[in-house]
Design an enzyme around this catalytic site. Structure first.
Site, short mmCIF file in Angstrom:
data_model
loop_
_atom_site.label_atom_id
_atom_site.label_comp_id
_atom_site.label_asym_id
_atom_site.label_seq_id
_atom_site.Cartn_x
_atom_site.Cartn_y
_atom_site.Cartn_z
N GLY A 116 0.81 -1.21 0.00
CA GLY A 116 0.00 0.00 0.00
C GLY A 116 0.85 1.26 0.00
O GLY A 116 2.05 1.24 0.32
N GLN A 117 0.23 2.38 -0.36
CA GLN A 117 0.96 3.64 -0.46
C GLN A 117 1.59 4.06 0.86
O GLN A 117 2.76 4.48 0.90
CB GLN A 117 0.02 4.74 -0.95
CG GLN A 117 -0.52 4.53 -2.35
CD GLN A 117 -1.31 5.73 -2.81
OE1 GLN A 117 -0.75 6.75 -3.22
NE2 GLN A 117 -2.62 5.64 -2.74
N ALA A 134 -5.59 -2.58 4.14
CA ALA A 134 -7.04 -2.41 4.08
C ALA A 134 -7.54 -2.87 2.72
O ALA A 134 -6.78 -3.01 1.77
CB ALA A 134 -7.43 -0.95 4.31
N TYR A 135 -8.84 -3.10 2.66
CA TYR A 135 -9.53 -3.30 1.39
C TYR A 135 -9.89 -1.91 0.90
O TYR A 135 -10.69 -1.20 1.54
CB TYR A 135 -10.78 -4.15 1.62
CG TYR A 135 -11.59 -4.45 0.37
CD1 TYR A 135 -11.63 -5.72 -0.17
CD2 TYR A 135 -12.34 -3.45 -0.26
CE1 TYR A 135 -12.38 -6.01 -1.31
CE2 TYR A 135 -13.09 -3.72 -1.40
CZ TYR A 135 -13.10 -5.00 -1.91
OH TYR A 135 -13.84 -5.27 -3.04
N ASP A 146 -11.81 9.60 5.08
CA ASP A 146 -12.82 10.66 5.05
C ASP A 146 -14.18 10.14 4.59
O ASP A 146 -15.20 10.80 4.79
CB ASP A 146 -12.37 11.79 4.12
CG ASP A 146 -12.05 11.32 2.71
OD1 ASP A 146 -11.57 10.18 2.55
OD2 ASP A 146 -12.27 12.09 1.75
N TYR A 175 -17.49 0.72 1.34
CA TYR A 175 -16.12 0.95 1.80
C TYR A 175 -16.11 1.83 3.05
O TYR A 175 -15.49 1.49 4.07
CB TYR A 175 -15.29 1.58 0.70
CG TYR A 175 -13.96 2.12 1.17
CD1 TYR A 175 -12.93 1.26 1.52
CD2 TYR A 175 -13.75 3.50 1.28
CE1 TYR A 175 -11.72 1.76 1.97
CE2 TYR A 175 -12.54 4.00 1.71
CZ TYR A 175 -11.52 3.13 2.06
OH TYR A 175 -10.33 3.62 2.51
N LYS A 223 -14.95 0.80 6.90
CA LYS A 223 -13.89 1.50 7.61
C LYS A 223 -14.38 2.08 8.93
O LYS A 223 -13.66 2.09 9.94
CB LYS A 223 -13.29 2.60 6.74
CG LYS A 223 -12.51 2.09 5.53
CD LYS A 223 -11.27 1.31 5.93
CE LYS A 223 -10.18 2.20 6.48
NZ LYS A 223 -8.96 1.43 6.83
#
Length: 297
Positions: A10-11, A61-62, A103, A126, A130
């Site tokens: 992931g980033q 995460a998904y 967010d 999503y 979260k």
């Protein structure tokens, strides 16, 4: 300080690993599938225990927002059940957890910037998954920091900046929605903030700083103007450029509904940890420079 990060590709996970190379005081270990799989909670404690962390960063995460509409069970298994299992495993090891959220827990109907205590009402699977993950983390580990961020981009993985540059290679004009507002956030900047947060958590044996914080680039912009800025910076450096045509969300529908305004107020994080993310335009330049250099060797 040894920080174990869930996820390898992931980033934010990649940015944490990269930033840590310049920090001799930090030992960052990224752990992902198959050794640690959020969809298989039984893998989580053994994987974390093996690396003996001082702190855990839950970055995996998904994140396929549209696909989650068709895979709600998997999204909740990873983002809610899996997130809670990571926090619980950290608690069993006696260490705090920093959990990354989004967010998209907000519906976007407010006009100003969302504060941490504002009512949540996700519009898509999503965001709902979260939000459930936030609650699971808070319940599982009293020493927790939940960081809601937004519109994440970096030189790594898939993100809006890379998509705009790729589209500009072959198109004279790109249609981008102009009625969605938010805070573009650099993953390397997020990594710096996570390290500062981690230091606070390690020093504090109390739970007085635990809770939800907003962490996002300073300033807000709509997606169309964000795209224009990306492409302007690219053109100034000899990279691809296209015209951007503003469209509405109704003209450019997606599988999952997005909030019209998900800009985040970040004063709580700044007051607690003494750090503010740079203006959203600031870190775009270094990201685009890296992407163009990588393309041209």
């Amino acid at each position: 300080m040894r920080i174990v990060v869930t996820g390898c590709s992931g980033q934010v996970a990649l940015s944490l690993a990269e930033r840590a190379r310049a920090r001799p005081d930090l030992d960052v270990v990224t752990v992902g599938r198959p050794h640690l799989d959020l969809a298989r909670p039984e893998t989580i404690l053994p994987a974390l225990e093996h690396h003996r962390p001082d702190l855990v960063v839950a970055a995996a995460a998904y994140t396929a927002v549209d696909q989650a509409e068709d895979e709600p069970d998997l999204a909740f298994a990873v983002n809610a059940v899996g997130a809670g299992a990571v926090a619980e495993a950290a608690a069993r090891l006696g260490v705090p957890v920093i959990h990354l959220s989004t967010d998209y827990v907000f519906d976007g109907f407010e006009e100003g910037n969302y504060a941490e205590d504002d009512a949540t009402a996700p519009l898509n699977v999503y965001g709902a998954s979260k939000l459930a993950g936030e609650k699971a983390v808070a319940a599982a580990n009293p020493r927790h920091i939940i960081l809601r961020t937004a519109w994440v981009y970096s030189p790594f993985g898939k993100n809006f900046v890379k998509t705009m540059l790729q589209l500009a290679e072959n198109r004279e004009e790109i249609a981008v929605v102009a009625d969605q507002w938010g805070n573009p956030s650099s993953a390397p900047d997020i990594a710096d903030a996570v390290f500062k947060t981690a230091a606070f958590l390690i020093r504090s044996r109390q739970n007085d700083i635990s809770g939800v914080y907003h962490l996002a680039g300073t300033g807000k912009v709509n997606r169309a103007d964000f795209a224009r800025h990306i492409l302007s910076v690219s053109r100034a450096r000899g990279g691809p450029w296209s015209r951007v045509r503003s469209v509405t969300t109704e003209e450019f529908p997606a599988r999952a509904r997005r909030p019209a305004n998900s800009s985040l107020a970040t004063a709580r994080f700044a007051a607690t940890f003494g750090w503010t993310m740079p203006d959203w335009q600031h870190s775009i330049e270094s990201t685009i420079e890296r992407l163009l250099q990588a393309k041209h060797g």
